[in-house]
Design an enzyme around this catalytic site. Structure first.
Site, PDB file in Angstrom:
ATOM      1  N   ALA A  73       3.251   4.162  17.705  1.00 41.48           N
ATOM      2  CA  ALA A  73       2.210   3.816  16.724  1.00 41.48           C
ATOM      3  C   ALA A  73       2.866   3.678  15.361  1.00 41.48           C
ATOM      4  O   ALA A  73       3.685   4.536  14.980  1.00 41.48           O
ATOM      5  CB  ALA A  73       1.139   4.906  16.687  1.00 41.48           C
ATOM      6  N   TRP A  74       2.510   2.629  14.651  1.00 41.46           N
ATOM      7  CA  TRP A  74       2.976   2.447  13.276  1.00 41.46           C
ATOM      8  C   TRP A  74       2.124   1.429  12.569  1.00 41.46           C
ATOM      9  O   TRP A  74       1.377   0.674  13.205  1.00 41.46           O
ATOM     10  CB  TRP A  74       4.481   2.147  13.193  1.00 41.46           C
ATOM     11  N   HIS A 132      -0.167   9.240  -8.515  1.00 39.38           N
ATOM     12  CA  HIS A 132       1.044   8.494  -8.851  1.00 39.38           C
ATOM     13  C   HIS A 132       1.648   8.931 -10.166  1.00 39.38           C
ATOM     14  O   HIS A 132       1.001   9.590 -10.978  1.00 39.38           O
ATOM     15  CB  HIS A 132       0.761   6.990  -8.860  1.00 39.38           C
ATOM     16  N   ASP A 168       3.662   7.749 -13.671  1.00 37.90           N
ATOM     17  CA  ASP A 168       3.963   6.670 -14.616  1.00 37.90           C
ATOM     18  C   ASP A 168       5.341   6.940 -15.216  1.00 37.90           C
ATOM     19  O   ASP A 168       5.570   8.006 -15.805  1.00 37.90           O
ATOM     20  CB  ASP A 168       2.958   6.656 -15.780  1.00 37.90           C
ATOM     21  N   HIS A 214       6.507   1.785 -17.753  1.00 38.80           N
ATOM     22  CA  HIS A 214       5.136   1.325 -17.523  1.00 38.80           C
ATOM     23  C   HIS A 214       4.536   0.746 -18.794  1.00 38.80           C
ATOM     24  O   HIS A 214       3.701  -0.151 -18.748  1.00 38.80           O
ATOM     25  CB  HIS A 214       4.288   2.495 -17.024  1.00 38.80           C
ATOM     26  N   HIS A 247      -0.208   6.971 -23.299  1.00 35.71           N
ATOM     27  CA  HIS A 247       0.762   6.015 -22.755  1.00 35.71           C
ATOM     28  C   HIS A 247       1.726   5.559 -23.861  1.00 35.71           C
ATOM     29  O   HIS A 247       2.936   5.539 -23.661  1.00 35.71           O
ATOM     30  CB  HIS A 247       0.039   4.793 -22.174  1.00 35.71           C
TER      31      HIS A 247
HETATM   32 MN    MN Z   1      -0.407   4.649 -13.829  1.00 36.54          MN
END
Ligand code: MN
Length: 260
Positions: free
Chosen positions: A62-63, A75, A77, A81, A210
């Site tokens: 299975a994959w 996730h 950054d 980014h 950011h």
């Molecule tokens: Mn992000």
């Protein structure tokens, strides 16, 4: 010396005196991906397609294939980014120093404030009050804004989008600059879909977390969970992104080592 440190770590994990807390959301199609205003290109959500599942396409195995953006699910950054961080040396996930993948964390409990105002703005003064009880934020640490967002947000409107934009918690510019200049933090983390507040487009500069964190080579972690299981201080974060060539960020497994 180093041998005994590592042996102590292994023993602590095996005996349970060190617990490993998973701060990661399961990658799944229905988990919300950040939505930009419609004039901009959008990030892919998570998608998975079976290659075979013990069937004629592959009788013994299975994959699956999967696809997503660098900024989908829990996730990291990287500095590249943001445009302010585009010239930071080793500012992509494939070149960032491995030493940044293990770091202490200060967890700032903002749950009461966010319950009262989903758009709560974290200030320098709030962090200075936090330090009165918890000690000074050490250089090189993560600072996580704990909101218990999954309990507060509408699952059908996870970013809490209103007519005037999203309303979710995040720091103001003064707070970000203080964390960088006075505390020399590694980065800023949150359970929401962005490290900046939902209304940060209207701040000066826009998206100050950011803008300044990545502009000074610092990191972000988003879409985390289980921050309520962490102590205010003393936990250690392990966050190793996928080694995507020139990657601006990456989905990853984030775990915390906590002394029981
Ligand atoms: Mn992000």
């Amino acid at each position: 010396m180093s041998n005994s440190v590592l042996a102590g770590l292994v023993e602590g994990v095996s005996t349970g005196s060190i617990q490993i807390i998973d701060l990661t959301e399961t990658l799944r199609p229905e988990y919300p991906t950040i939505q930009l205003p419609e004039e901009f290109a959008q990030a892919w959500g998570f998608k998975k397609e079976t290659i075979s599942h013990y069937d004629e396409a592959g009788p013994g195995w299975a994959w699956s294939n999967f696809s997503m953006s660098e900024h989908t699910g829990t996730h990291l950054d990287a500095p590249h980014h943001w445009v302010t961080g585009k010239d930071v040396p080793n500012g992509t996930v494939d070149t960032m120093p491995t030493s940044q993948m293990v770091a202490p964390v200060c967890v700032v409990d903002c749950t009461k404030e966010v319950a009262a105002d989903k758009g709560f703005i974290l200030t320098r003064e709030f962090l200075q009050n936090w330090e009165e009880s918890n000690g000074e934020i050490p250089a090189g640490s993560w600072v996580f804004l704990r909101s218990d967002w999954r309990l507060v947000a509408d699952p059908d409107n996870y970013t809490n989008m209103q007519e005037d934009g999203a309303h979710s918690p995040g720091p103001d510019t003064e707070c970000v600059l203080w964390l960088i200049e006075q505390r020399d933090v590694l980065g800023f983390g949150t359970e929401c879909v962005g490290t900046d507040a939902g209304q940060a487009f209207a701040m000066e500069p826009a998206y100050p977390c950011h803008h300044h964190m990545h502009g000074t080579g610092r990191l972000g972690l988003q879409c985390m969970t289980n921050l309520d299981l962490l102590p205010a201080t003393g936990a250690v974060i392990v966050s190793a992104p996928l080694k995507i060539i020139d990657g601006s960020g990456s989905p990853l497994r984030v775990v915390a080592f906590v002394a029981a």
